[in-house]
Write an enzyme that holds these catalytic residues in place. Sequence first.
Site, short mmCIF file in Angstrom:
data_model
loop_
_atom_site.label_atom_id
_atom_site.label_comp_id
_atom_site.label_asym_id
_atom_site.label_seq_id
_atom_site.Cartn_x
_atom_site.Cartn_y
_atom_site.Cartn_z
CG ASN A 103 4.76 -4.17 2.53
OD1 ASN A 103 4.31 -2.84 3.08
ND2 ASN A 103 4.05 -5.06 2.46
CG HIS A 127 -1.82 -1.04 1.37
ND1 HIS A 127 -2.02 -2.20 1.50
CD2 HIS A 127 -3.51 -0.52 1.16
CE1 HIS A 127 -3.17 -2.66 1.38
NE2 HIS A 127 -4.15 -1.93 1.35
CD GLU A 143 11.64 19.00 -3.72
OE1 GLU A 143 12.77 19.62 -3.87
OE2 GLU A 143 10.46 19.49 -3.53
CG PHE A 191 7.84 16.51 -1.90
CD1 PHE A 191 7.09 15.57 -2.29
CD2 PHE A 191 9.40 15.93 -1.94
CE1 PHE A 191 7.27 14.36 -2.78
CE2 PHE A 191 9.62 14.84 -2.54
CZ PHE A 191 8.61 14.14 -2.93
#
Length: 416
Positions: free
Chosen positions: A291, A260, A389, A396
């Site tokens: 994860n 997710h 970035e 952001f």
Amino acid sequence: MLDPARPAVLQLPPPGERLPLARTLLLLVLAAAAAGCNGVVPFAELDDVAEPTILEKDAPVAGLSGGIGRSALFAVELPPGAMALTVRLGAGTSPTNDADLYVRAGEPPTPEQFDCRSANIGLSESCTVIAPTQGRYFVRVIGATAFADAELSATYRVRAPRDPSIPPGASVSVHVALGLPDGSKATMPNADHFLSVKPQYVVSYNAARKVANWASWELNSSYLGSVMRAEDFRPDDTLPPQLAQATNDDYLGSGFDRGHLCPSADRTRNAADNSATFYLSNMIPQSANNNRGPWGNFEIYERQLVRGGSQLFVVAGGVFEPGGRTVGSGVAVPTSTFKVVVVLPAGATSPGAVETTTRVIALLVPNDDTLVNVDDDWRKFRVSPREIEARTGLDFLGDVPVEIQDALETRVDDAR
Ligand code: MN
């Protein structure tokens, strides 16, 4: 200890052969230790120049020469918004020429302390520091053999100006209230940057990769309840049907989790909210150790911040590099997963609430079980938001004044 009566013999490598690092360091240590008795000068005194020569962007300095162990010092001044500095050393008149590059922010580098080092054979050296902060970067060239006629150059990228066609995030959804990370649009054709605005989160979907570019959501205590995990993993039926999507079969047996982006446990106040997190458009192929280890533990930490009275804005996604692998029917596997979390007081949902003292936590976790242990502390994967970035091309905090972005995005969070 060295016997002062027997000066250390410094053996040079044969032409074209590079010394292993350990032996190079040993030689430097021996050279420094022997300096008092046989005239070998310690490294720190080897500078050919006392003050660094200033390297101008894209203006090479040619004709550099030196001997083994000799070094010259240079500096580059980076402006605000600098994102990546690359220094190159090339050319030279002899095939046995060899010098190495060291780059460090703020202070002259040494063979032990540097932000980046290039120690190839010969004079073909390149060193890149991702997401530097503004200010002075020092560059040292050290002769591994005698070398002549080398050419040194520096170049850097600066944060691109904000695309004026990107609307204020607050006009799109509270989930992107601090600014859309890119110019994704909720209309076709934008198959690789399709903006899907859901009640629960916002996602930029990429049909070529069959995964999201990023997902963004707010998190506060109003989203946290007690519903069970829906577990209804499925393609996203709210996306335009012409956009190619992953299926559960693509992940089956792939060796990767359906990871997710917006976590199930961040959306537990009702069944509809939780089920929306199980769209495959909110999933990436994620390594199990990532994860179930630092990534999952950081999610728990985020919810602890919320229960402690914080309002969060979160952007998460993958870093994709050229030649990266795919699973199933071409579902792209990110080489790393990233997350940027802005921590505000409860109730603060506008860019104006972001100050230079605001806590921002940025994580970059390798998406590879051989590089991440399931019990690794998430804190060791913290980087500056500017580094993410630089690696993704996203922006952001785009609706926050650039001076505040520069202050926040060049820091690495170090709170517990
Ligand atoms: Mn930014």
